[in-house]
Scaffold this active site. Sequence first.
Site, short mmCIF file in Angstrom:
data_model
loop_
_atom_site.label_atom_id
_atom_site.label_comp_id
_atom_site.label_asym_id
_atom_site.label_seq_id
_atom_site.Cartn_x
_atom_site.Cartn_y
_atom_site.Cartn_z
N LYS B 98 3.20 -1.79 -3.49
CA LYS B 98 1.75 -1.88 -3.28
C LYS B 98 1.04 -2.74 -4.34
CE LYS B 98 1.23 0.74 0.41
NZ LYS B 98 0.80 0.12 1.69
N GLU B 120 -8.40 2.77 0.31
CA GLU B 120 -7.90 3.97 1.00
C GLU B 120 -6.49 4.22 0.50
OE1 GLU B 120 -7.38 1.01 2.16
OE2 GLU B 120 -5.25 1.17 2.62
N SER B 386 11.00 0.23 -0.79
CA SER B 386 9.60 -0.07 -1.09
C SER B 386 9.02 0.76 -2.24
CB SER B 386 8.75 0.13 0.17
OG SER B 386 8.93 1.43 0.68
#
Lengths: 256, 408
Positions: B98, B120, B386
Amino acid sequence: MSNRIDQLFAGKRTGVLNIYCTAGYPELNDTLPVMKALQQYGADIIELGMPFSDPLADGPVIQDSSNRAIRNGMSLKVLFEQLKNFREQIHVPVLLMGYLNPVLLYGIENFCKKCAEVGVDGVILPDLPMDEYESEYKQVFEQYGLHLVFLVTPETSEERIRKIDSLSRGFIYAVSSSSTTGKDKDMGNQQVYFERLQSLQLKNPVLIGFGIKDKATFDAATTHSNGGVIGTAFIRALENATNLDTAIQQFVAGVK
Amino acid sequence: MKIAENTFGSKYHVDEKGFYGRFGGAYIPEMLYPNVDELQRNYLAILREPAFQEEFDQLLRDYVGRPSPLYFAKRLSEKYNAKIYLKREDLNHTGAHKVNNTIGQILLAKRLGKTRIIAETGAGQHGVATATVCALMGLECVVYMGSIDIKRQAPNVARMKMLGATVVPATSGSQTLKDACNEAIRDWINNPVDTHYILGTAAGPHPYPDMVTRFQSVISEEIKKQLLEKTGRENPDYVMACIGGGSNAAGAYYHFLDEPDVKLIAVEAGGKGVHSGHSAATTQLGKLGIIHASKTLLMQTEDGQITEPYSISAGLDYPGIGPLHAHLYETGRATFLNATDDEALQAAYELTRLEGIIPALESSHALAKLGQVAFKPDDVVVVCLSGRGDKDMETYIRNLPGNTGGNV
């Protein structure tokens, strides 16, 4: 000039009162009684909310009313069923307001056809892009005599307002501040914007929405426009009403 | 970094209007128009500025710790009889992919003169990555997070708070990622001038899907270089990634989109089973619709109300899918599989014991399907790992085989 919205503005240029209520709220079968009372006590236009699970432009009060209406069983199918013969009793202009997703799934053409069948005059779909409307849907809306009303905000450029004015039919919905519905923002700060809108001499009438809740705010909004839209404050009034008819009578009397 | 190369005209990239095939666009209310228009007009020009690219590259290198390793997983490879490489996004600063996107967007926000950041978050990884870059740049940060997710991802909530962010619970709807996203959009409507919305996945109105994908494309750019060094060829036979909104998959696929020999595999969250009524497998359950201002596949009722999804993994618990992925699904460019909660948990335990790596629950969904693809022994398979599993320890311990609820 057969559309009721056009007929209304042809005869009334100031102080037009548009009241929003969510279809199927507070109870599923309250849609018609609420509309009848609104007409009886003096609303000039009724804006009927088609409840959606994820209403991005709405604040908590209208979100809650939408959720409750959905739980009550409201859907486009049910709404059109409820509206089947409503023109026998209701003669004021009626618009449907909602979000694009349920309408897309219902089918745009099918939706327009149903609106025309039951006697709906206009539609507000805040998340339908102007360009897409123009290239894909305008013809269908016009074929069924349905007016599509677009929004403008204080941040909308003049060039864009002109474009919106050329595509909008019925009236233009001027958001009084960049905010979701039900937010209290100082109406005084918006006067410059209202005056600017007035000076543009648009072909469509302008109704000011968002932030109107009583006589003072309604009068402030309508000084520079053709009228105003009330939503959140009206839903609040219904929320705790023991008698719908009395609550609606008192609410409308408090504004006009 | 080549994050801003011109890709218009390619079948799998966004077109000038913000669409991937029939998916994408910007279905926004007028109140959001100035914000979204500003981004649409400026993002590519800003991404192309040499000074921007230099700052982005430098932060990814010195602050995030890139390039992330491409690790040959020997014991996992033996088990599945293929050459399996793990792209170690779990080793990035803050623990997931991210941060690639939040670094890019915070630099963009600064160039647009924004002073307040909103975001968010589902699993909290994007929220932490956003709070981190806001601390780094000294900007105010507000993160919206579903009330249910706040409970199931407590460590990440604590991290965001320690980083100085305000965490606002989203109490509407299913109280998960979708609702956090609604609240962030409403905040943006109410704060149109000073605020930038750092959306964390490859979804939302154009230009977000393309912008987020470009920032995440560093993943596939590195995979190409690293594979060449390790195997003598740039392209793997398979790239596998989990998909919620789809940002890690978009980044892992990006430089292979126009390489038809590279098979792309996407794994959605099957929840308790695709047809159990508790699932987030959007391509299997969804229909064309609009969610968060993007036309894409989405889970909805026959009346067009958006359905509450379910997954054990907060990061995949989303009823839609980014428009790029809807297009990859519809064109058949990517193969979509799904993994249940249990399969993801087993895959997490397996990777932990075979390779000494505790993966995030999200990434475990991709690992869970290694046994379902008919690999040949020489096939080179890259799995995008990830994120790391620290945030999921409570779930892992609770579900550990043989754990009867006592102390562990």
